[in-house]
Structure formats: structure tokens, C-alpha cells
Design an enzyme around this catalytic site. Structure first.
Site, PDB file in Angstrom:
ATOM      1  CB  CYS A   1      -0.905   0.227   1.070  1.00  0.00           C
ATOM      2  SG  CYS A   1      -2.032  -1.394   1.202  1.00  0.00           S
TER       3      CYS A   1
ATOM      4  NE  ARG B   1       4.590   1.624   0.039  1.00  0.00           N
ATOM      5  CZ  ARG B   1       5.394   1.461   1.024  1.00  0.00           C
ATOM      6  NH1 ARG B   1       7.071   1.330   0.617  1.00  0.00           N
ATOM      7  NH2 ARG B   1       5.421   1.022   1.984  1.00  0.00           N
TER       8      ARG B   1
ATOM      9  CD1 TRP C   1      -0.125  -6.547  -3.115  1.00  0.00           C
ATOM     10  CD2 TRP C   1      -0.489  -7.094  -0.814  1.00  0.00           C
ATOM     11  NE1 TRP C   1       0.144  -7.975  -2.845  1.00  0.00           N
ATOM     12  CE2 TRP C   1      -0.149  -8.057  -1.371  1.00  0.00           C
ATOM     13  CE3 TRP C   1      -0.942  -7.024   0.610  1.00  0.00           C
ATOM     14  CZ2 TRP C   1       0.196  -9.452  -0.869  1.00  0.00           C
ATOM     15  CZ3 TRP C   1      -0.607  -8.385   1.322  1.00  0.00           C
ATOM     16  CH2 TRP C   1      -0.289  -9.423   0.551  1.00  0.00           C
TER      17      TRP C   1
ATOM     18  CG  ASN D   1       1.518   0.647   4.322  1.00  0.00           C
ATOM     19  OD1 ASN D   1       1.260  -0.545   4.309  1.00  0.00           O
ATOM     20  ND2 ASN D   1       2.785   1.287   4.203  1.00  0.00           N
ATOM     21  N   GLY D   2      -0.833  -0.999   6.616  1.00  0.00           N
ATOM     22  CA  GLY D   2      -0.450  -1.880   7.655  1.00  0.00           C
ATOM     23  C   GLY D   2      -1.719  -2.743   7.901  1.00  0.00           C
TER      24      GLY D   2
ATOM     25  CD  GLU E   1      16.458 -13.794  -6.943  1.00  0.00           C
ATOM     26  OE1 GLU E   1      15.945 -14.282  -6.072  1.00  0.00           O
ATOM     27  OE2 GLU E   1      16.239 -12.892  -7.642  1.00  0.00           O
TER      28      GLU E   1
ATOM     29  CE  LYS F   1      13.386 -11.721  -9.625  1.00  0.00           C
ATOM     30  NZ  LYS F   1      13.916 -11.843  -8.470  1.00  0.00           N
TER      31      LYS F   1
ATOM     32  CD  GLU G   1       9.865 -12.344  -7.599  1.00  0.00           C
ATOM     33  OE1 GLU G   1       9.686 -11.727  -6.545  1.00  0.00           O
ATOM     34  OE2 GLU G   1      10.726 -12.246  -8.344  1.00  0.00           O
TER      35      GLU G   1
ATOM     36  CG  HIS H   1      18.535 -37.218  -2.918  1.00  0.00           C
ATOM     37  ND1 HIS H   1      18.739 -38.423  -2.386  1.00  0.00           N
ATOM     38  CD2 HIS H   1      19.658 -36.628  -2.832  1.00  0.00           C
ATOM     39  CE1 HIS H   1      19.948 -38.799  -2.425  1.00  0.00           C
ATOM     40  NE2 HIS H   1      20.717 -37.623  -2.653  1.00  0.00           N
TER      41      HIS H   1
ATOM     42  CE  LYS I   1      11.449  -3.405  -5.887  1.00  0.00           C
ATOM     43  NZ  LYS I   1      11.837  -4.797  -5.952  1.00  0.00           N
TER      44      LYS I   1
HETATM   45  C1  G6P Z   1       8.940  -8.849  -1.495  1.00  0.00           C
HETATM   46  C2  G6P Z   1       9.646  -8.355  -2.963  1.00  0.00           C
HETATM   47  C3  G6P Z   1      10.892  -9.266  -3.082  1.00  0.00           C
HETATM   48  C4  G6P Z   1      11.650  -8.976  -2.044  1.00  0.00           C
HETATM   49  C5  G6P Z   1      10.916  -9.238  -0.840  1.00  0.00           C
HETATM   50  C6  G6P Z   1      12.092  -8.851   0.407  1.00  0.00           C
HETATM   51  O1  G6P Z   1       8.596 -10.171  -1.844  1.00  0.00           O
HETATM   52  O2  G6P Z   1       8.639  -8.853  -4.112  1.00  0.00           O
HETATM   53  O3  G6P Z   1      11.512  -8.766  -4.412  1.00  0.00           O
HETATM   54  O4  G6P Z   1      12.863  -9.762  -2.420  1.00  0.00           O
HETATM   55  O5  G6P Z   1      10.013  -8.570  -0.761  1.00  0.00           O
HETATM   56  O6  G6P Z   1      11.909  -7.489   0.374  1.00  0.00           O
HETATM   57  P1  G6P Z   1      13.152  -6.287   0.824  1.00  0.00           P
HETATM   58  O7  G6P Z   1      12.678  -5.031   0.596  1.00  0.00           O
HETATM   59  O8  G6P Z   1      13.197  -6.693   2.477  1.00  0.00           O
HETATM   60  O9  G6P Z   1      14.411  -6.757   0.275  1.00  0.00           O
END
Ligand code: G6P
Length: 612
Positions: free
Chosen positions: A2, A27, A73, A99-100, A485, A489, A492, A508, A607
Site C-alpha cells: 500500500c 507497493r 495491496w 498502510n499496515g 533466485e 524470478k 514471480e 532425491h 514490492k
Molecule cells: C517482496 C519483493 C521481493 C523482495 C522481498 C523482500 O517479496 O517482491 O522482491 O525480495 O519482498 O523485500 P526486501 O525489501 O526486504 O528486500
């Protein structure tokens, strides 16, 4: 999660707030809303992105020199027009954006319902604005007093801005565990979840602290008090941001721009901290704490998502180069499992946003138990940066694409510098090896640039994979976290199910999934383990799996057996993740674009995750 923007002053509030919301869309983007005050109060709310809100307000009365806006969000209540913020008190006098999460909202709601309050939405936020209304009515309080009083009854996380129709010349903002920044302009005040909506208007900002309440007035006065009513003199600081870095700059998506920025951002992360010719590496953030850090009994690394993956790479780096035992923890697990923490532990928090709720809470727990906290953070002035005892910024600039790219390589770069410095201090790296590593590290930005030149080839391979429903990523040693990672990616942004595994673990379980429909992406750049990786590739090929191998240039052996290979330039093994992750970022990007996905704003994600 948010985004909040608010303005009060002499200018038209609508364009300021709408442009600000666009900047904060990373956000959350499932609904947006705005409330504007100019004699009367006009509220517009719409499901969907800020663009939908703009279309909806076309031709409507959006005048007003004060207002509050929100991009959401969803947590409580589905994303629709009604649940969108701003929310309004029962008497229509107060409007609020939040926000929260208000954790005790259902208790408060029940109590308020007994007093006759009727709720129009399913949100925790509406409960909060009704609570403020109730307190204001009961004690006949000015809005800032009512907000303060009401917040003493609230459990949870909040950044809020409240507007009172009957007191139109002020806005009240407050925060606890969710960020709120106040911008002090020449002809008005701004409030926002971060500096990005503010920077084009003013660079003078105040980062509110937890449990602080700010009142900003059209007359130019402002005041900050704590929730227990103590007056504070806030620290006004300069916002260090460039507007150019928040634009797409000709790229189709921010993610592609951010991938391409990495030669620069990695160099920026190293700037002034490393000199191969003179043979030194030094993180300013460690200056007063080197003794403590180098003699730590253990490092505990905390993070979430991509930042957790950077932490896993750091585990290899610290153990390999500095010989310090390391535990890498999901912050969300760590905070709830009664971990053993002592004052001989150094806790390293990794966070792009510096606002992730789980990471923040885990750090608070570590702090209570006496550990020393070091932050590796991108967002300057963020909550985690302020909570930690010391730290280093990665200086990657604003990362706007929801899928993290340049922040990841920035984090890994910083952690590499840290491992090198500590290793040097502890005498665990020989002079010769140290100098070789410094030279190699300085060359990394140029090699990342070289990697980016593989874009067309990667795009072609993306075309071969784009219809898959599953993908497997394998890596060993330093590149096992890169496999995780790469898989993250892909899922996501393209919504293809993908898993990352240590290559040797394939037998395994995951090997049961391999057939001609399963692309297997193998990061095979570790020379020390090449024979073993070749066996893994043979095992996949024997089961008709399709193999894309990321190899070191000149590795003909793997090229002969894999279906596709992407070469990374030769480098020292500890630095291979900084190169091998680049093709994986590009691969996900192209697959997502080919599948018609919104790369920068993938569904259900946000994010800055400021809720649990
Ligand atoms: C969310 C974002 C990711 C990020 C994660 C941790 O899931 O989409 O891209 O890695 O949060 O966020 P931070 O800001 O703590 O790195």
C-alpha cells in the site's frame, strides 16, 4: 504494501497526489483512491491501477488544495471499489488512508458496533477511522488529539494520514512499523510512504519514527509528538534521490531498465570501498565496529525473498573467505521460533526496501537479545536502516520493478566486500589471493556488461521455454542460491511453476519430474564441481529433459551435451553469482513478456511487504 500520498498547501492537490500514487504503485496496485477537500469533500475510489482511477475522475470535480491518496495491496477485504481507501468515518467528517494491519480490529469493531457504528466495508482501516471519530466525538477533541488517543488502543502496524472536514487546514499523519515521510515544501506539505512522490517538489524531509504523530498545517507550521504526547524536534534531512532514476528511460519495463543498470549499480556499490591497485577494501559502516564484527562467534543473516537468496550466497562468502560460521534464516521463521541469540552474534539484515515487516520484527527480537545488528539496505532512511546499529547502503537507486534484480546484485556485492574485509582482518585470506580477488571484483561491472550482450540469444531461448508449465533450476556451491533466485524470478513474473535445487539433490526427488516437457536450467560455472555437474546434465538428457546450461566461456564439454548454453566470462568462483544471475533475470523477463504478463506489477505481489 500500500502506498500513501497526501498534500496540503497552495497548489492543486489532485495532480500531486495522482503522480505520487503512480510512483508508489510498486507497493500495491489492486485499487486506488483519492479524497480532495475544497469547501466540500470529494472521494473517488476505483478497483485496479491508478490509471483506472484517473479515467474514472475524468470530467469530475477534482479541485482542492488538500487531499489524501492511496494505492492498495489488499489484506482485509477483497480488492474492489468499496474496500479501496480512503475510508470515511460514520459521520462523514474524517477521511483516512492506511498502510499496515490493525490486528485487533475485530475487537474494536464489535465495541464500536455496540455504540451504533455501522460499517460499509470489510477493512480493518474503516474500523480505525470510526474509532478516531468515536474518540473525537466523545471527548470533543481536535483531530490530532483524537488520532493520538485512538492509536493508544490499536495493536498492529500503521502509517496513516487523516483529514478532518471541519478542520480543513491541517493533515495528521502517524506511523508504527509502516513508513511515513513528510516533505516540507515552499508552499505546502507532503506525506508519503517513501520519498519518491516527494522528491520532485522538495528535498527537505522528515522520516517519522514509530509511534510518532505529525500535524502539518496550511499556514506552514508543523509539529511532531509521540503517542504519549511528548513534543519532539524532528530531524529534517535532505532527500537523496534523482527523478531520472524513477523513469523508465525508454525501456518497456522498469525491470528491463534495472537489469541493464547493473554494470553501473554494482560499480556504485563498490565505489570508494575498494581499490585493487592499492590493495584495500573498506566499508565505512564497519569503521567503528571492526573488532566486534571480526570476533563474532557467529553471523546470523536475516532476509525475505530475493534478499534471503543474497544471504545464502553470503553464507558461502563468509565461511569461505572469513571462516566465520553463518546461519541464514527466513526472517519470518526466525522471529517465531525462540531462536538462540547471544551478544556474541552479529546479525546481518538484508533488505532492499528496508521496510519488510518480518525482517524488521526479527531484528527487534535479535536486538532485545543483545546481538549487534548490521544492515545491508537499499532504501536510505528506511526503518531497518534506522533500527540497525551500523550498516552499508547498496546505492542501487530506486528499484521499481516488483521482481528484484539490481538490488540483488547490489546486496551480493556489498556482502562480498564485507567478507573480503573481514577475511583480511582475520587473516583468513592470503595476500596473493586477496589481491587477485580485488582485481577480479573490480572487473565485475565490465563483465556484467558483457553478459547483457547475450540478450538476443536469451530471448531466443525464452521463446523455446515460454509454453512450459514447470521448470527446474539446478546449481551447486555458490550457484545453488542463484538457482533458487532464477526459479523465483520465473515464477514471480511469468507464473510458470519453477523450483530451484542443489544439483546433487536432483536424484532425491525432482528427477522423477523430468521428461521432454521439463526445461532444466543448470548453472555450471563452478570449475571445482564441473565433473559432477556434467553427470547431472547427462542424467537429465537421459530422461529427455531440455537443458539450458550457464557455463564459463570456453567450456566446450558442457556445450556439447546441453541443448543451449549461455557463457559467462571467466571470474573467481565466489563472484560467479554476480554474472550467472544476469541471464536468469533476462530469461524470466523475456518469457514473461512473451506470455503477455505485466512484468513490473505481477499479480498478487507487492514490492515492500509491510505486513506479515
Ligand atoms: C517482496 C519483493 C521481493 C523482495 C522481498 C523482500 O517479496 O517482491 O522482491 O525480495 O519482498 O523485500 P526486501 O525489501 O526486504 O528486500
Amino acid at each position: 504494501m500500500c502506498g500513501i500520498v497526501a498534500y496540503i498547501g497552495e497548489q492543486d492537490a489532485y495532480p500531486i497526489i495522482i503522480n505520487g500514487l503512480k510512483r508508489l504503485e510498486y507497493r500495491g496496485y489492486d485499487s486506488a483512491g483519492i479524497a480532495l477537500q475544497n469547501g466540500s469533500l470529494n472521494i473517488f475510489k476505483k478497483k485496479g491501477k491508478v490509471k483506472e482511477l484517473i479515467d474514472y475522475t475524468q470530467g469530475k470535480n477534482t479541485s482542492g488544495t488538500s487531499g489524501i491518496g492511496h494505492t492498495r495491496w489488499a489484506t482485509h477485504g477483497k480488492p474492489d471499489d468499496v474496500n479501496a481507501h480512503p475510508h470515511v468515518s460514520g459521520n462523514g467528517r474524517l477521511t483516512l488512508v492506511h498502510n499496515g494491519i490493525i490486528e485487533n480490529y475485530s475487537l474494536i469493531k464489535k465495541a464500536l458496533e455496540k455504540e451504533g457504528h455501522v460499517f460499509a466495508t470489510e477493512t480493518d482501516t474503516e474500523v480505525l477511522v470510526h474509532l478516531i471519530e468515536e474518540v473525537q466525538k466523545r471527548d470533543n477533541l481536535p483531530i490530532e488529539e483524537a488520532v493520538r488517543e485512538a492509536l493508544t488502543n490499536v495493536v498492529g502496524a500503521y502509517a496513516i494520514v487523516v483529514m478532518d472536514r471541519e478542520d480543513p487546514d491541517k493533515l495528521v499523519g502517524a506511523r508504527k512499523a509502516s513508513p511515513l515521510v513528510i516533505g516540507i515544501g515552499d508552499d505546502g506539505f507532503f506525506m508519503a510512504s517513501d520519498g519518491t512522490p516527494i522528491v520532485e517538489h522538495t528535498k527537505k524531509v522528515i522520516y517519522l519514527d514509530d509511534e510518532q504523530i505529525a500535524v502539518v498545517k496550511r499556514s506552514g507550521e508543523y509539529e511532531v509528538r509521540s503517542i504519549d504526547n511528548v513534543l519532539h524536534t524532528p530531524f529534517v534531512q535532505e532527500l537523496n534521490m534523482e527523478i531520472g532514476r524513477m523513469e523508465k528511460g525508454g525501456y518497456d519495463y522498469f525491470m528491463l531498465k534495472e537489469i541493464n543498470e547493473q554494470p553501473t549499480t554494482i560499480a556504485d556499490a563498490m565505489r570508494g570501498r575498494l581499490n585493487a591497485k592499492e590493495g584495500w577494501v573498506r566499508l565505512g559502516g564497519m569503521d567503528d565496529h571492526v573488532e566486534l564484527i571480526k570476533s563474532a562467534e557467529r553471523f546470523i543473516i536475516l532476509g525475505c525473498g530475493t534478499s534471503w537468496h543474497a544471504g545464502l550466497i553470503a553464507e558461502y562468502l563468509f565461511e569461505d573467505l572469513a571462516r566465520i560460521p553463518v546461519e541464514v534464516e527466513y526472517a519470518s521463521e526466525f522471529r517465531y521460533r525462540n531462536p538462540v541469540i547471544t551478544n556474541r552474534d552479529v546479525v546481518i539484515a538484508i533488505s532492499q526496501s528496508g521496510e519488510t515487516a518480518d525482517t524488521y520484527a526479527a531484528l527487534e527480537l535479535a536486538k532485545q537479545n543483545g546481538a549487534f545488528l548490521y544492515g545491508i539496505v537499499n532504501a536510505v532512511g528506511s526503518s531497518i536502516a534506522r533500527l540497525t546499529d551500523a550498516g552499508s547502503y547498496i546505492h542501487a537507486g530506486p528499484e521499481i520493478g516488483v521482481a528484484s534484480t539490481k538490488a540483488f546484485t547490489g546486496q551480493v556485492t556489498l556482502l562480498t566486500l564485507m567478507a573480503l574485509q573481514i577475511g583480511r582482518e582475520r587473516g583468513t585470506i592470503s595476500d596473493e589471493y586477496f589481491l587477485t580477488l580485488l582485481k577480479e571484483l573490480e572487473a565485475i561491472p565490465g563483465k556484467v556488461e558483457q553478459m547483457l550482450a547475450s540478450n538476443e540469444k536469451i530471448k531466443y531461448i525464452a521463446g523455446e521455454i515460454k509454453h512450459s508449465t514447470n521448470a527446474l533450476y539446478l546449481g551447486r556451491g555458490y550457484n545453488f542460491p542463484v538457482a533458487l533466485e532464477g526459479a523465483l524470478k520465473l515464477k514471480e513474473i511469468s507464473y510458470i511453476h519453477a523450483e530451484g535445487y542443489p544439483a546433487a539433490e536432483m536424484k532425491h526427488g525432482p528427477i522423477a519430474l523430468i521428461d521432454e516437457n521439463m526445461p532444466v536450467i543448470i548453472i555450471a560455472t563452478n570449475k571445482s564441481l564441473n565433473d559432477k555437474i556434467i553427470s547431472n546434465i547427462q542424467e537429465v538428457k537421459a530422461r529427455k529433459g531440455m537443458v539450458l546450461a550457464i557455463v564459463t566461456e570456453g567450456d566446450d564439454e558442457i556445450s556439447k551435451i546441453a541443448d543451449y548454453t549461455i557463457e559467462i566470462p571467466e571470474t573467481a568462483e565466489p563472484f560467479t553469482p554476480l554474472l550467472s544471475v544476469i541471464p536468469l533475470q533476462l530469461l524470466s523477463y523475456h518469457i514473461a513478456v512473451m506470455r503477455g504478463c505485466n512484468v513490473d506489477q505481477p499479480r498478487n505481489l507487492a514490492k515492500s511487504v509491510t505486513v506479515e
